[in-house]
Design a protein around this motif. Structure first.
Motif, PDB file in Angstrom:
ATOM      1  N   LEU A  72       0.789  -1.112  -0.108  1.00  0.00           N
ATOM      2  CA  LEU A  72       0.069  -0.169   0.042  1.00  0.00           C
ATOM      3  C   LEU A  72       0.846   1.342   0.042  1.00  0.00           C
ATOM      4  O   LEU A  72       1.965   1.306   0.671  1.00  0.00           O
ATOM      5  CB  LEU A  72      -0.954   0.114   1.151  1.00  0.00           C
ATOM      6  N   ILE A 112      -5.034  -8.326   2.342  1.00  0.00           N
ATOM      7  CA  ILE A 112      -6.228  -7.916   1.597  1.00  0.00           C
ATOM      8  C   ILE A 112      -7.332  -9.133   1.983  1.00  0.00           C
ATOM      9  O   ILE A 112      -8.408  -8.846   2.263  1.00  0.00           O
ATOM     10  CB  ILE A 112      -6.012  -8.072   0.011  1.00  0.00           C
ATOM     11  N   ALA A 135      -6.739   0.579   2.876  1.00  0.00           N
ATOM     12  CA  ALA A 135      -7.319  -0.026   1.685  1.00  0.00           C
ATOM     13  C   ALA A 135      -8.692  -0.338   1.838  1.00  0.00           C
ATOM     14  O   ALA A 135      -9.626  -0.962   0.995  1.00  0.00           O
ATOM     15  CB  ALA A 135      -6.701  -1.742   1.638  1.00  0.00           C
ATOM     16  N   ALA A 138     -10.903   0.781  -1.206  1.00  0.00           N
ATOM     17  CA  ALA A 138     -10.834  -0.350  -2.112  1.00  0.00           C
ATOM     18  C   ALA A 138     -11.743  -1.607  -1.608  1.00  0.00           C
ATOM     19  O   ALA A 138     -12.600  -1.969  -2.550  1.00  0.00           O
ATOM     20  CB  ALA A 138      -9.271  -0.963  -2.157  1.00  0.00           C
ATOM     21  N   ALA A 164      -7.042  -1.673  -4.574  1.00  0.00           N
ATOM     22  CA  ALA A 164      -6.204  -1.015  -3.766  1.00  0.00           C
ATOM     23  C   ALA A 164      -4.888  -0.520  -4.536  1.00  0.00           C
ATOM     24  O   ALA A 164      -4.339   0.312  -4.108  1.00  0.00           O
ATOM     25  CB  ALA A 164      -5.779  -2.017  -2.809  1.00  0.00           C
TER      26      ALA A 164
END
Ligand SMILES: [Zn+2]
Length: 214
Positions: A72, A112, A135, A138, A164
């Motif tokens: 990220l 994730i 994130a 996203a 993301a």
């Protein structure tokens, strides 16, 4: 336990033989005397299966590497906190003047996956939950798509990881010294996704807003 560290030390011996005991290999001599001129900075996941130097078959000196949980990029925040990824970006872009920034995501990303499953905050006093809030936009985009299409968990994780990546790419523009270089044409940014299943890299195309194989 001893076995795993011995494996690493035997790798170290091979590294020494290749780069320092072999008189024909002068790579580190030139890197030491002339300094580094990496071809790109790459922001990749810390995941042990996704090593950018291996995937891109690079040599020492080729890549300036940042690895963090879920690859990220935070937005530019001047809040006097400890911003490791932002500091690495600043050094690579402003001091080393790399011509490319690559963000490399991957399939089956644990960070994730935890976010998608609502398990990204295992300890309220820990660091992962706060980091993964980067994130969350996203995640919300993925959830909107998941209500329209019935997605499997694996598809949700991939969809969230791709969003993301694009969000991280957009966060790069919030750093003024990145935005000005992109506008001047001296810096380009790339968003790549590594699929562990077929070993392929997929690149984001801003004009189609899709990822296509490289
Ligand atoms: Zn990952």
């Amino acid at each position: 336990m001893a076995e795993s560290i011995n494996d690493l030390l035997s790798g170290y011996t091979q590294f020494r033989n290749t780069y320092f005991e072999n008189s024909q290999c002068t790579l580190f001599e030139s890197l030491r005397t002339q300094g580094q001129r990496p071809k790109a900075i790459i922001i990749a996941c810390s995941d042990s299966r996704v090593d950018p130097a291996l995937i891109l078959n690079t040599a020492p000196g080729d890549l300036f590497v940042v690895r963090n949980v879920a690859n990220l990029v935070p937005p530019c925040e001047l809040d006097h906190s400890h911003h490791g990824t932002s500091a690495a970006l600043e050094f690579a872009v402003c001091s080393l003047e790399v011509p490319h920034i690559i963000i490399m995501g991957h399939s089956s990303c644990g960070g994730i996956n935890a976010l998608v499953q609502g398990q990204a905050n295992p300890s309220p006093e820990g660091f992962i939950g706060q980091w993964m809030t980067l994130a969350e936009p996203a995640l919300r985009k993925m959830e909107a798509e998941a209500t329209q299409n019935a997605l499997t968990l694996e598809e949700k994780v991939e969809c969230c990881a791709l969003h993301a990546l694009v969000d991280s790419m957009e966060n790069l523009y919030t750093f003024p010294w990145i935005a000005t270089r992109i506008a001047a044409g001296t810096l380009s940014i790339h968003s790549w996704f590594f699929n562990l299943q077929d070993g392929r890299l997929y690149a984001y195309n801003p004009s189609t807003q899709n990822f296509a194989p490289l």
